[in-house]
Each structure stands twice: as structure tokens, then as C-alpha cells.
Design an enzyme around this catalytic site. Structure first.
Site, PDB file in Angstrom:
ATOM      1  N   HIS A 157      -7.804   3.366   6.335  1.00 15.73           N
ATOM      2  CA  HIS A 157      -6.353   3.286   6.493  1.00 15.73           C
ATOM      3  C   HIS A 157      -5.906   4.553   7.215  1.00 15.73           C
ATOM      4  CE1 HIS A 157      -6.553   0.344   2.959  1.00 15.73           C
ATOM      5  NE2 HIS A 157      -6.363  -0.322   4.087  1.00 15.73           N
ATOM      6  N   ALA A 158      -5.198   4.328   8.325  1.00 11.65           N
ATOM      7  CA  ALA A 158      -4.946   5.397   9.291  1.00 11.65           C
ATOM      8  C   ALA A 158      -4.287   6.641   8.699  1.00 11.65           C
ATOM      9  CB  ALA A 158      -4.088   4.834  10.417  1.00 11.65           C
ATOM     10  N   ARG A 159      -3.348   6.423   7.765  1.00  7.96           N
ATOM     11  CA  ARG A 159      -2.544   7.544   7.270  1.00  7.96           C
ATOM     12  C   ARG A 159      -3.241   8.346   6.176  1.00  7.96           C
ATOM     13  NH1 ARG A 159       1.819   3.266   4.796  1.00  7.96           N
ATOM     14  NH2 ARG A 159       0.502   2.363   3.170  1.00  7.96           N
ATOM     15  N   GLU A 160      -4.435   7.932   5.756  1.00  7.23           N
ATOM     16  CA  GLU A 160      -5.092   8.566   4.614  1.00  7.23           C
ATOM     17  C   GLU A 160      -5.995   9.702   5.095  1.00  7.23           C
ATOM     18  OE1 GLU A 160      -6.662   5.120   2.515  1.00  7.23           O
ATOM     19  OE2 GLU A 160      -4.660   4.234   2.434  1.00  7.23           O
ATOM     20  N   SER A 289      -6.889   7.267   0.093  1.00 10.91           N
ATOM     21  CA  SER A 289      -5.910   7.984  -0.712  1.00 10.91           C
ATOM     22  C   SER A 289      -4.679   7.085  -0.821  1.00 10.91           C
ATOM     23  CB  SER A 289      -5.545   9.334  -0.077  1.00 10.91           C
ATOM     24  OG  SER A 289      -4.712   9.167   1.058  1.00 10.91           O
ATOM     25  N   TYR A 290      -3.838   7.232  -1.843  1.00 11.36           N
ATOM     26  CA  TYR A 290      -3.883   8.249  -2.855  1.00 11.36           C
ATOM     27  C   TYR A 290      -3.782   7.566  -4.207  1.00 11.36           C
ATOM     28  CZ  TYR A 290       1.189   7.495  -2.661  1.00 11.36           C
ATOM     29  OH  TYR A 290       2.440   6.907  -2.654  1.00 11.36           O
ATOM     30  N   GLU A 364      -9.960   6.659  -4.518  1.00 10.91           N
ATOM     31  CA  GLU A 364      -8.612   7.021  -4.075  1.00 10.91           C
ATOM     32  C   GLU A 364      -8.425   8.488  -4.428  1.00 10.91           C
ATOM     33  OE1 GLU A 364      -6.415   5.049  -2.551  1.00 10.91           O
ATOM     34  OE2 GLU A 364      -7.122   3.020  -2.970  1.00 10.91           O
TER      35      GLU A 364
HETATM   36  O1  0X9 Z   1      -5.399  -1.564  -1.042  1.00  5.72           O
HETATM   37  C1  0X9 Z   1      -6.427  -0.996  -0.653  1.00  5.72           C
HETATM   38  O2  0X9 Z   1      -7.072  -1.366   0.325  1.00  5.72           O
HETATM   39  C2  0X9 Z   1      -6.913   0.239  -1.416  1.00  5.72           C
HETATM   40  N1  0X9 Z   1      -5.807   1.083  -1.776  1.00  5.72           N
HETATM   41  S1  0X9 Z   1      -4.946   1.883  -0.627  1.00  5.72           S
HETATM   42  O3  0X9 Z   1      -3.756   2.432  -1.261  1.00  5.72           O
HETATM   43  N2  0X9 Z   1      -5.789   3.119  -0.097  1.00  5.72           N
HETATM   44  O4  0X9 Z   1      -4.653   0.990   0.444  1.00  5.72           O
HETATM   45  C3  0X9 Z   1      -7.603  -0.193  -2.700  1.00  5.72           C
HETATM   46  C4  0X9 Z   1      -8.771  -1.094  -2.538  1.00  5.72           C
HETATM   47  C5  0X9 Z   1      -9.512  -1.254  -3.830  1.00  5.72           C
HETATM   48  N3  0X9 Z   1      -9.654  -2.599  -4.246  1.00  5.72           N
HETATM   49  C6  0X9 Z   1      -8.830  -3.174  -5.182  1.00  5.72           C
HETATM   50  N4  0X9 Z   1      -7.883  -2.529  -5.758  1.00  5.72           N
HETATM   51  N5  0X9 Z   1      -9.046  -4.434  -5.488  1.00  5.72           N
HETATM   52 ZN    ZN Z   2      -6.529   3.040   1.783  1.00  5.77          ZN
END
Ligand code: 0X9
Ligand code: ZN
Length: 400
Positions: A157-160, A289-290, A364
């Protein structure tokens, strides 16, 4: 550049009633910042609407007085590192600020040049805009490619941004301590590391040129003016299960029109298959993150546990306590759907369900909340965030 000058960031408790809160703010110009909004919504409110928002009288906590000002401080530090490309091992000052994509690429080249007997730069494919998804392979005394894989992905994810800094720090520590420290020696002798700092180079560049809060890749789709697919919803495992991704091209978690229809996932699939067919994948970590979580499969179904969930849980618990020893930072751990939310087509499910990874985690990173900076983690926090993960990795890589 999309400006966030004067945007005020609030945390609004949702108490499981997200729709009611969303309804009350629907006429205001806001940007939503978190996906895990069972308990709260973190939103940036545009300057013209701050008064109207405050007049709603919602219970809130202020997370950033001026998001744009915090982004400006971060941007002022970019590109300042003086010593790249000079046949030197880069110094630890690298971790005092964030960097440009081209400088990160040079950083890895410099490391590879300084440690030619233990490293090789590779490419895992190219992005939509033809940028290299470069990586570095590290190995110890068995020689190149002789051991099971430890496989890291950063900046999906670009902003992380912190995720690339952390995998860079781990790479740096492994290489500079290999001959000095027995633990590090035995770790690098036991595994081949494959570290890809940017799964989403296009998105990352876009966060530095156009919109600091961009998440997806930069692939256009026919019939829509919205750009970008969420790379972490595009992996070909349980991709069509409903509920864990969006089919709307304008949404942050848009899954694509078909599984693996992003150039980034396509490239990584070939690369990953080669690892599986060679010595296999012992550990995969997708660094994000985060929120401070250690998450293991499954993402696509909250009532299913991974076949070796108990084993993964024990190691995740150990990692969490090890991380906490450095600065007291608490990482929650558990099944990703169960403790965070459902996702379909995410990388960790693919690595478990198809690629046969024994351990497959999303980490995260810091901070825990937008109050600690969210995606705009202050540069002074890079080193602490990286150090606590490095200590954790030294535990995990020996214990697993
Ligand atoms: O949503 C995502 O892709 C991840 N969180 S983020 O805030 N960095 O975008 C979490 C992915 C982990 N998988 C699950 N929660 N099922
Ligand atoms: Zn992410």
C-alpha cells in the site's frame, strides 16, 4: 499535489454503528483514513467543513490539527541522505528520514556492492508504469539459493512508507552483523532471504508527487475515471468469495476485474512459484502500517483457522512479547479476519493456500492509531519502529 493543508483529523467513535456516523457526515468533504472502523472512524475534514463538522457535536478526539503541516515536515526531509553511490556501506543516518524511490533502489545496490559474497539484486517483475519491483536476496554459508526462503514484501500500500524503512533496516542488520554476531550468523546460514521493498512502486512514487494518502496501484480501468486496484485484494486464492473486497473501481479496496489482473501480482506470482518449487517458503511477511498487529490466515473466512494456527499463534505471541521488550510497544496478534476484518485475495492467504508457506503473516507496524501519526509516522519514529522489529525478527527467525 493534492493538498491536505488545513485538514483536521478526528477520531469518531462508531460503536458498531458506522452507517449512522457516516450518514451524519455525508454532506461534508472528508477523507476516511482507516479500514478497521468497527470501533472508530479516523477522518480528515477539509478546512471549509471543519466548523460544520464540529457543530455536529459528535464525540471526537483530534488526531492532527493540520494534516498538511505534518506532511510538509516529512517532505522537507526527503532526498537529504548524502552518501549513496560512493562505494560505502550506507550509514545508520539513512533511517533518520524517508526517501525517494530512486534513492531506495540505489541504497540496495550499495548494500549489494558492499556484501557481494552474500547478496544479489533481483527483479520480481515490473509495475503498471514499468518500474522495477526490485529485491535483494541474502544468503549465508551454504551459498546462494541453498536454504528455504524467508520472504518479505514492503510498501504494498503506497502510503505505508514505514514498511520499506523497516525491511531495509532488517536487511542492513543481517548483512552488517553476519560476521560479527553469532545469532545473526546462524540465521543467515539457515535461510535465503528474498526482500522486495516495493511491491507497489507506482503508488509509492505517486504518494511523493501527487497524493500522500494514495493506497492502490496506478492502473486505469476501462469505463471508469477512477484509478488503481488494491494489490492486497488481487491475489488468486478465494478471490471471488464475497465480502472481503470491493467491486467498485473507485473504492480503496477494489479487487480488480479478475484475479491476478494487476501487473504487480502477475510478476510476484511467477517469482513466488519459483520459490515454492525450489526450497519452499518457511516464512512470508507482508509488511504494512498501521495498527500494531501480527496477523495470520485466514483473511477470507472468520470461522476458519489455518491448519497450523496453533503453531503460528505461539510464534506470534513470542514475537509480540519480544517486540515489547524494546520500548513497550504492544502488538496484538491472531487470525486476520477474526481480529481485524475479512479480506479476500490478500497475499497471506495466497502464500498459505497456494504457495505452501509454513508461516504467513501481515505485520501492521507502528503507530497504533492515527493519533501517533497514522501513515504519516514522524521520521524520528523510523529507528525505534525498525529496531523493535529487528529484535523481534532475531527471536522469530531462531524460534521458528
Ligand atoms: O486491509 C489490508 O490489506 C491490510 N490492512 S491495511 O490497513 N495495511 O490496508 C490488512 C490485511 C490483513 N488481512 C486481514 N485483515 N484479513
Ligand atoms: Zn496496508
Amino acid at each position: 499535489m493534492v493538498t491536505y493543508d488545513g485538514y483536521k483529523v478526528f477520531r469518531v467513535p462508531t460503536h458498531q454503528d458506522l452507517e449512522a456516523v457516516k450518514g451524519r457526515i455525508s454532506t461534508l468533504n472528508t477523507v476516511s483514513l482507516n479500514l478497521d472502523n468497527k470501533e472508530h472512524l479516523d477522518i480528515a475534514v477539509a478546512p471549509a467543513d471543519v466548523t460544520a463538522f464540529e457543530d455536529l457535536g459528535l464525540k471526537t478526539e483530534v488526531l492532527h490539527k493540520d494534516l498538511g503541516a505534518d506532511i510538509a515536515v516529512e517532505a522537507a526531509g526527503l532526498g537529504k541522505y548524502p552518501e549513496l553511490g560512493q562505494n560505502l556501506i550506507p550509514g545508520l543516518e539513512w533511517f533518520d528520514s524517508y526517501h525517494l524511490y530512486a534513492d531506495h533502489a540505489q541504497y540496495f545496490k550499495d548494500l549489494a556492492k558492499a556484501f557481494p559474497k552474500n547478496t544479489e539484486i533481483f527483479s520480481a517483475g515490473t509495475s503498471y508504469h514499468n518500474q522495477d519491483m526490485f529485491g535483494i536476496q541474502l544468503w549465508g554459508k551454504g551459498g546462494k539459493g541453498s536454504k528455504p526462503a524467508v520472504y518479505f514484501h514492503g510498501t504494498v500500500h503506497a502510503r505505508e512508507w514505514i514498511s520499506t524503512m523497516v525491511v531495509e533496516y532488517i536487511t542492513y542488520q543481517l548483512l552488517t552483523n553476519y560476521n560479527e554476531d553469532e545469532t545473526v550468523g546462524s540465521i543467515l546460514d539457515a535461510y535465503d532471504f528474498y526482500i522486495i521493498p516495493f511491491v507497489n512502486p507506482d503508488g509509492f512514487v505517486y504518494t511523493q508527487t501527487s497524493d500522500r494518502l494514495w493506497r492502490k496501484n496506478r492502473q486505469p480501468r476501462s469505463g471508469s475515471s477512477c484509478i488503481g486496484t488494491d494489490i492486497n485484494r488481487n491475489w488468486p486464492y478465494k478471490w471471488s468469495v464475497p465480502g472481503g473486497a470491493s467491486t467498485n473501481k473507485c473504492e480503496q479496496t477494489y479487487k480488480g476485474e479478475a484475479e491476478a489482473d494487476t501487473p504487480e501480482v502477475k510478476g510476484l506470482l511467477d517469482f513466488t512459484k519459483a520459490l515454492t518449487n525450489d526450497k519452499g517458503i518457511k516464512l512470508f511477511i507482508d509488511w504494512h502500517s498501521y495498527g500494531q498487529y501480527i496477523l495470520y490466515p485466514w483473511g477470507y473466512d472468520c470461522s476458519l483457522a489455518a491448519p497450523n494456527a496453533k503453531h503460528q499463534d505461539t510464534l506470534a505471541a513470542g514475537l509480540s512479547s519480544k517486540i515489547r521488550e524494546s520500548y513497550g510497544t504492544r502488538f496484538r496478534y491472531g487470525g486476520s479476519c477474526e481480529i481485524l476484518y475479512a479480506t479476500t485475495g490478500d497475499s497471506t492467504d495466497y502464500m498459505t493456500g497456494v504457495a505452501g508457506a509454513e508461516l504467513s503473516w501481515t505485520i501492521e507496524l507502528t503507530p497504533q492509531s492515527n493519533g501517533g501519526g497514522g501513515f504519516i509516522l514522524p521520521a524520528s519514529q523510523i529507528l525505534p519502529s525498525a529496531k523493535e522489529q529487528w529484535e523481534g525478527m532475531m527471536y522469530l527467525l531462531l524460534a521458528m
